[in-house]
Design an enzyme around this catalytic site. Structure first.
Site, PDB file in Angstrom:
ATOM      1  N   SER A 239      -6.211   3.553   2.992  1.00  0.00           N
ATOM      2  CA  SER A 239      -5.618   2.543   2.111  1.00  0.00           C
ATOM      3  C   SER A 239      -6.691   1.852   1.281  1.00  0.00           C
ATOM      4  O   SER A 239      -6.674   0.635   1.082  1.00  0.00           O
ATOM      5  CB  SER A 239      -4.808   1.522   2.915  1.00  0.00           C
TER       6      SER A 239
ATOM      7  N   LYS B 204       0.494   3.720  -2.866  1.00  0.00           N
ATOM      8  CA  LYS B 204      -0.499   4.793  -2.981  1.00  0.00           C
ATOM      9  C   LYS B 204       0.117   6.184  -2.865  1.00  0.00           C
ATOM     10  O   LYS B 204      -0.478   7.163  -3.332  1.00  0.00           O
ATOM     11  CB  LYS B 204      -1.616   4.583  -1.972  1.00  0.00           C
TER      12      LYS B 204
ATOM     13  N   SER C 160       0.780  -1.245   0.000  1.00  0.00           N
ATOM     14  CA  SER C 160       0.000   0.000   0.000  1.00  0.00           C
ATOM     15  C   SER C 160       0.805   1.284   0.000  1.00  0.00           C
ATOM     16  O   SER C 160       0.254   2.337  -0.291  1.00  0.00           O
ATOM     17  CB  SER C 160      -0.971   0.013   1.178  1.00  0.00           C
TER      18      SER C 160
END
Length: 170
Positions: free
Chosen positions: A101, A47, A44
């Site tokens: 997330s 991102k 994640s």
């Protein structure tokens, strides 16, 4: 006795992670490291690059986008609080991707990029190269693919670059 000295890790620190790097952001001084050059899946933290690409493109953060069936994670079947059909602004999707997330939000940001998802991922990789991230590679905007890889050393550079964006810091 300096602030940096106060932040030093204890000698018997045990890190469970396979790789780690902690630096003092103002000076770049390394405080703790463990296999910082190892190239591993980054999940994640991907991102952050997604956010930088969206913000660099100066996409309209007030534009409404919709979560579509193709935004559903069919690789890892991750959960989401955004059902298909959810409408939200690009700015809301960006905040959900960063703060919660939210994979579907990140995927929708890539999908609605000019040129589509493939162009978005190409731009993510080009941005990485422009930051000097030679070992970093992206395959999707959410971090679902294990093909999204980097090293702890390069992630420090990516985080430093993301920190320059007011919206990301906020």
């Amino acid at each position: 006795y300096s602030r940096v000295a106060a932040m030093r890790a204890p000698q018997k620190l045990i890190l469970q992670s396979a790789s780690a790097l902690v630096t003092y952001q103002q000076t770049g001084e390394c405080l703790v490291q463990k296999k910082a050059e190892a190239v591993l899946p980054i999940a994640s933290i991907t991102k952050l690059m997604t956010a930088m690409v969206v913000l660099d493109a100066q996409m309209d953060l007030q534009e409404s986008i919709t979560i579509e069936p193709e935004d559903v994670d069919r690789l890892r079947f991750s959960r989401s609080r955004l059902p298909v059909g959810t409408r939200l602004t690009r700015g809301e999707a960006l905040l959900l991707a960063l703060m919660a997330s939210e994979n579907r939000a990140a995927r929708a940001l890539g999908r609605t990029y000019s040129g589509g998802l493939d162009a978005f991922v190409l731009t993510m990789n080009a941005k990485g190269k422009s930051l000097g991230l030679a070992e970093t590679h992206f395959e999707d905007p959410a971090g679902i693919s294990s093909g999204n890889v980097s090293s702890a050393r390069e992630l420090v550079r990516m985080v430093d670059a993301a920190y320059q964006y007011h919206l990301v810091r906020e």
